[in-house]
Design a protein around this motif. Sequence first.
Motif, mmCIF file in Angstrom:
data_model
loop_
_atom_site.group_PDB
_atom_site.id
_atom_site.type_symbol
_atom_site.label_atom_id
_atom_site.label_comp_id
_atom_site.label_asym_id
_atom_site.label_seq_id
_atom_site.Cartn_x
_atom_site.Cartn_y
_atom_site.Cartn_z
ATOM 1 N N ASP A 1 48.943 61.079 68.020
ATOM 2 C CA ASP A 1 50.305 60.553 68.027
ATOM 3 C C ASP A 1 50.431 59.289 67.175
ATOM 4 O O ASP A 1 51.417 58.568 67.244
ATOM 5 C CB ASP A 1 50.788 60.299 69.450
ATOM 6 N N GLN A 2 49.409 59.030 66.354
ATOM 7 C CA GLN A 2 49.397 57.862 65.473
ATOM 8 C C GLN A 2 49.203 58.278 64.012
ATOM 9 O O GLN A 2 48.587 57.554 63.235
ATOM 10 C CB GLN A 2 48.266 56.907 65.887
ATOM 11 N N ARG B 1 49.655 58.849 60.125
ATOM 12 C CA ARG B 1 50.220 58.034 59.055
ATOM 13 C C ARG B 1 50.072 58.812 57.751
ATOM 14 O O ARG B 1 49.071 59.475 57.533
ATOM 15 C CB ARG B 1 49.494 56.706 58.971
ATOM 16 N N ARG C 1 54.657 55.975 59.017
ATOM 17 C CA ARG C 1 54.157 56.596 60.241
ATOM 18 C C ARG C 1 54.846 57.948 60.386
ATOM 19 O O ARG C 1 56.044 58.069 60.132
ATOM 20 C CB ARG C 1 54.482 55.702 61.437
ATOM 21 N N SER D 1 56.615 60.651 62.380
ATOM 22 C CA SER D 1 57.362 60.771 63.632
ATOM 23 C C SER D 1 57.234 62.191 64.141
ATOM 24 O O SER D 1 57.150 63.133 63.363
ATOM 25 C CB SER D 1 58.840 60.455 63.401
ATOM 26 N N PHE E 1 58.793 64.981 67.205
ATOM 27 C CA PHE E 1 59.881 65.245 68.132
ATOM 28 C C PHE E 1 59.583 66.534 68.893
ATOM 29 O O PHE E 1 59.581 67.618 68.307
ATOM 30 C CB PHE E 1 61.204 65.357 67.371
ATOM 31 N N MET F 1 64.680 58.465 57.069
ATOM 32 C CA MET F 1 63.552 58.041 57.907
ATOM 33 C C MET F 1 63.570 56.536 58.040
ATOM 34 O O MET F 1 63.820 55.855 57.055
ATOM 35 C CB MET F 1 62.213 58.476 57.302
ATOM 36 N N PRO F 2 63.288 55.981 59.169
ATOM 37 C CA PRO F 2 62.962 56.599 60.457
ATOM 38 C C PRO F 2 64.128 56.565 61.452
ATOM 39 O O PRO F 2 63.922 56.493 62.657
ATOM 40 C CB PRO F 2 61.822 55.721 60.948
ATOM 41 N N ILE G 1 66.448 57.849 63.865
ATOM 42 C CA ILE G 1 66.580 59.061 64.682
ATOM 43 C C ILE G 1 68.023 59.551 64.735
ATOM 44 O O ILE G 1 68.270 60.754 64.706
ATOM 45 C CB ILE G 1 65.999 58.861 66.102
ATOM 46 N N TYR H 1 57.658 67.402 62.918
ATOM 47 C CA TYR H 1 56.938 66.240 62.378
ATOM 48 C C TYR H 1 57.599 65.839 61.067
ATOM 49 O O TYR H 1 58.045 66.705 60.308
ATOM 50 C CB TYR H 1 55.486 66.603 62.050
ATOM 51 N N CYS I 1 57.443 62.452 57.886
ATOM 52 C CA CYS I 1 57.292 61.102 57.364
ATOM 53 C C CYS I 1 58.420 60.970 56.340
ATOM 54 O O CYS I 1 59.383 61.720 56.399
ATOM 55 C CB CYS I 1 55.915 60.886 56.738
ATOM 56 N N TRP J 1 57.471 67.082 55.813
ATOM 57 C CA TRP J 1 57.927 67.468 57.139
ATOM 58 C C TRP J 1 57.395 68.840 57.475
ATOM 59 O O TRP J 1 57.118 69.650 56.595
ATOM 60 C CB TRP J 1 59.458 67.445 57.219
#
Length: 83
Positions: free
Chosen positions: A4-5, A7, A14, A16, A18, A36-37, A39, A55, A57, A61
């Motif tokens: 979940d980290q 990059r 980072r 993201s 969902f 980005m970022p 939401i 996913y 960045c 995607w």
Amino acid sequence: RTCDQLRCTACDFRVSLFNDYIWDQSCDYLFFRNNMPEISKLRAKMIKKKGARAYACQCSWRSIDELTDLQTDQQLRWVCGKH
């Protein structure tokens, strides 16, 4: 398990994620580059799908709805951002 980290080494953003969403097929590079970022802006192209994960960045995607090894995707430049 999913990191979940994540990059991106290409855009240095980072990644993201969902849960229970996929990206609309009309998504393109400029959509993510411009939104980005934030939401609230990304939701415009998110589609609810139980069990899936979206996913993104700023330059890449993916929509995942089954077990997938993202390391086999040669186009992605996503790495663990360390825990």
